[in-house]
Scaffold this motif. Sequence first.
Motif, short mmCIF file in Angstrom:
data_model
loop_
_atom_site.label_atom_id
_atom_site.label_comp_id
_atom_site.label_asym_id
_atom_site.label_seq_id
_atom_site.Cartn_x
_atom_site.Cartn_y
_atom_site.Cartn_z
N LEU A 52 -0.85 -4.58 10.36
CA LEU A 52 -1.37 -3.89 9.17
C LEU A 52 -2.89 -3.71 9.31
CD1 LEU A 52 0.85 -5.59 6.48
CD2 LEU A 52 0.82 -3.15 7.03
N ASN A 53 -3.57 -4.67 9.94
CA ASN A 53 -4.98 -4.47 10.31
C ASN A 53 -5.10 -3.30 11.29
OD1 ASN A 53 -5.52 -6.78 8.85
ND2 ASN A 53 -5.99 -8.06 10.62
N PHE A 54 -4.21 -3.28 12.25
CA PHE A 54 -4.20 -2.23 13.27
C PHE A 54 -4.01 -0.86 12.64
CE2 PHE A 54 -2.51 -0.01 17.02
CZ PHE A 54 -3.30 -0.52 18.03
N GLU A 55 -3.12 -0.80 11.65
CA GLU A 55 -2.88 0.45 10.92
C GLU A 55 -4.17 0.93 10.24
OE1 GLU A 55 0.51 1.96 7.87
OE2 GLU A 55 -0.65 0.23 7.18
N LEU A 56 -4.90 0.02 9.62
CA LEU A 56 -6.16 0.39 8.99
C LEU A 56 -7.12 0.96 10.02
CD1 LEU A 56 -8.26 0.57 6.77
CD2 LEU A 56 -8.68 -1.89 7.02
N GLY A 57 -7.21 0.32 11.19
CA GLY A 57 -8.08 0.82 12.25
C GLY A 57 -7.68 2.22 12.70
N LEU A 58 -6.39 2.46 12.87
CA LEU A 58 -5.91 3.77 13.29
C LEU A 58 -6.22 4.83 12.24
CD1 LEU A 58 -2.41 2.84 14.81
CD2 LEU A 58 -4.43 3.62 16.06
N LEU A 59 -6.03 4.48 10.98
CA LEU A 59 -6.30 5.45 9.91
C LEU A 59 -7.79 5.78 9.82
CD1 LEU A 59 -3.88 4.06 7.17
CD2 LEU A 59 -3.71 6.29 8.31
N MET A 60 -8.65 4.79 10.02
CA MET A 60 -10.09 5.06 9.98
C MET A 60 -10.50 5.95 11.16
SD MET A 60 -11.96 1.60 8.50
CE MET A 60 -11.63 0.60 9.95
N LEU A 61 -9.91 5.72 12.33
CA LEU A 61 -10.17 6.58 13.49
C LEU A 61 -9.71 8.01 13.21
CD1 LEU A 61 -9.21 4.76 16.82
CD2 LEU A 61 -11.46 5.61 16.16
N THR A 62 -8.50 8.13 12.66
CA THR A 62 -7.91 9.44 12.41
C THR A 62 -8.70 10.24 11.39
OG1 THR A 62 -5.70 8.58 12.90
CG2 THR A 62 -5.81 10.64 11.66
N HIS A 63 -9.09 9.59 10.31
CA HIS A 63 -9.78 10.29 9.21
C HIS A 63 -11.29 10.25 9.33
CE1 HIS A 63 -6.11 10.99 6.83
NE2 HIS A 63 -5.72 9.80 7.25
N GLN A 64 -11.79 9.52 10.34
CA GLN A 64 -13.23 9.40 10.56
C GLN A 64 -13.95 8.95 9.29
OE1 GLN A 64 -15.38 9.91 13.62
NE2 GLN A 64 -13.34 9.10 14.09
N LYS A 65 -13.37 7.93 8.66
CA LYS A 65 -13.95 7.36 7.45
C LYS A 65 -13.75 5.86 7.46
CE LYS A 65 -13.70 7.48 2.38
NZ LYS A 65 -15.16 7.61 2.17
N LEU A 66 -14.81 5.12 7.18
CA LEU A 66 -14.73 3.66 7.14
C LEU A 66 -14.39 3.18 5.73
CD1 LEU A 66 -17.85 2.97 9.36
CD2 LEU A 66 -15.47 2.50 9.99
N LEU A 79 0.82 -1.22 0.00
CA LEU A 79 0.00 0.00 0.00
C LEU A 79 0.85 1.26 0.00
CD1 LEU A 79 -2.73 -1.01 2.61
CD2 LEU A 79 -2.75 -1.31 0.13
N GLY A 80 2.13 1.14 0.25
CA GLY A 80 3.01 2.31 0.29
C GLY A 80 3.94 2.28 1.49
N LYS A 81 4.71 3.36 1.64
CA LYS A 81 5.69 3.41 2.72
C LYS A 81 5.49 4.60 3.65
CE LYS A 81 9.46 5.70 0.13
NZ LYS A 81 8.64 6.12 -1.03
N THR A 82 4.45 5.39 3.42
CA THR A 82 4.09 6.48 4.34
C THR A 82 2.62 6.35 4.67
OG1 THR A 82 3.40 8.08 2.65
CG2 THR A 82 5.77 7.98 3.17
N SER A 83 2.22 6.94 5.79
CA SER A 83 0.81 6.88 6.19
C SER A 83 -0.09 7.54 5.15
CB SER A 83 0.62 7.56 7.55
OG SER A 83 1.31 6.86 8.55
N GLU A 84 0.42 8.60 4.53
CA GLU A 84 -0.36 9.30 3.51
C GLU A 84 -0.57 8.41 2.29
OE1 GLU A 84 1.38 11.90 6.37
OE2 GLU A 84 2.41 10.54 4.97
N GLU A 85 0.48 7.71 1.88
CA GLU A 85 0.36 6.80 0.73
C GLU A 85 -0.59 5.65 1.04
OE1 GLU A 85 4.94 7.44 -0.97
OE2 GLU A 85 4.34 5.54 -0.07
N VAL A 86 -0.48 5.12 2.26
CA VAL A 86 -1.33 3.99 2.65
C VAL A 86 -2.80 4.40 2.65
CG1 VAL A 86 -1.92 2.43 4.54
CG2 VAL A 86 0.48 2.83 3.98
N TRP A 87 -3.09 5.57 3.22
CA TRP A 87 -4.48 6.02 3.27
C TRP A 87 -5.02 6.27 1.86
CZ3 TRP A 87 -8.48 5.40 5.94
CH2 TRP A 87 -9.60 6.24 5.83
#
Length: 383
Positions: free
Chosen positions: A333-347, A15-23
């Motif tokens: 990597l599942n955990f990262e998805l959960g954190l990103l959804m919390l951060t961006h408030q988008k499922l 998915l990428g190497k930065t949080s921005e790329e992953v999201w």
Amino acid sequence: MKPISISAFASISPLGKTSEEVWTSYLDDNHRMTKKEFKHFSEWVSKISDEDLKAIEELKKSDNKYKNLDNTVLFAIYASRKAIEKANWKTGDDFGINIGSSRGATALFEKYHEEFLQNGTSSTLSSPTTTLGNISSWIAHDLRSNGPEISHSITCSTALHSLLNGVAWLQAGLCDKFLVGGSEAPLTEFTVAQMKALKVYSKETEGYPCKAFDLSKTRNTMILGEGAAVVCLENEISDKTVAKIEGIGYATEVLKHNTSVTADAECFQKSMKMACKNINLNEVDAIVMHAPGTIKGDSSEINAVKKVFGNHEPFLTTNKWKLGHTFGASGLLNFELGLLMLTHQKLIEVPFAQAQKKPKKIQKIIINAVGFGGNAVSVLISK
């Protein structure tokens, strides 16, 4: 337990190497899988892009000793450097490290073993570079940390077990900071052949190669991926806290078969209940499922959710349809998805899944992982 602070997270994956790329990757409906040509067959895999692998090559050149390391170790070092930079931890600080892997230095071990079969001798560095412990050890070397170093393998729930260990050390007051995660580089012919022998590997020829969370599928569709993900845990909640760990759960069920869990995933029922023991179950907004893309693996986990939550229906999602199953790294990597959804408030929805009702706000998310042996882990995170 008192809440544990997540002060930073980082990864490198398809998915990428930065949080921005992953999201950004999560926001599209495209998978990250390609066909790879092996010696005896061609199969779907999900690999880190050639562009992102340049960063791993640069890392390899940064220290002469790193040229002999497996990608499992290099992925973990790369992600760890990024994470502590975000958390503002300094090189040489006192923090614990627990980075696990299901299989460890897969490609390097197979290379050295093949050399032995051909020549009857072993390379000098074959042992120290293929032990499971060398992941955390090399990270400690790279970051010059002064805390405890732990490595382990508990199959596909390894990364979340690393997180459990970090939480336990923090709760016990033995450490103030812990770096936890998982790393895996399993895209070798022998490893893929093992999954094919289990009859779980995808044979899809069109559409999405991995049909994780598609309950109408009539055959298994698991696909292997690679990557590493880590998080920085701290005792104190502060202005740099990304999210909190509110609860942890774990369970192992009695095996009926070497590779399967029960039809209602009793281990997941126990682990989710344990993680949520201090809250009302109706507070859970979403669950990032393990959902490996197999018929029984997907359905048993969903059955467990129904058993635990009854009429309350948390939003369900998974990422394996997009990046494959990364074995020991998959839980983080599942955990990262959960954190990103919390951060961006988008499922993030699975594109071919049935539409689900979405909560107005995302406050609490459960992250699941399970491995061979029915050893499930569930972690409850919140804003």
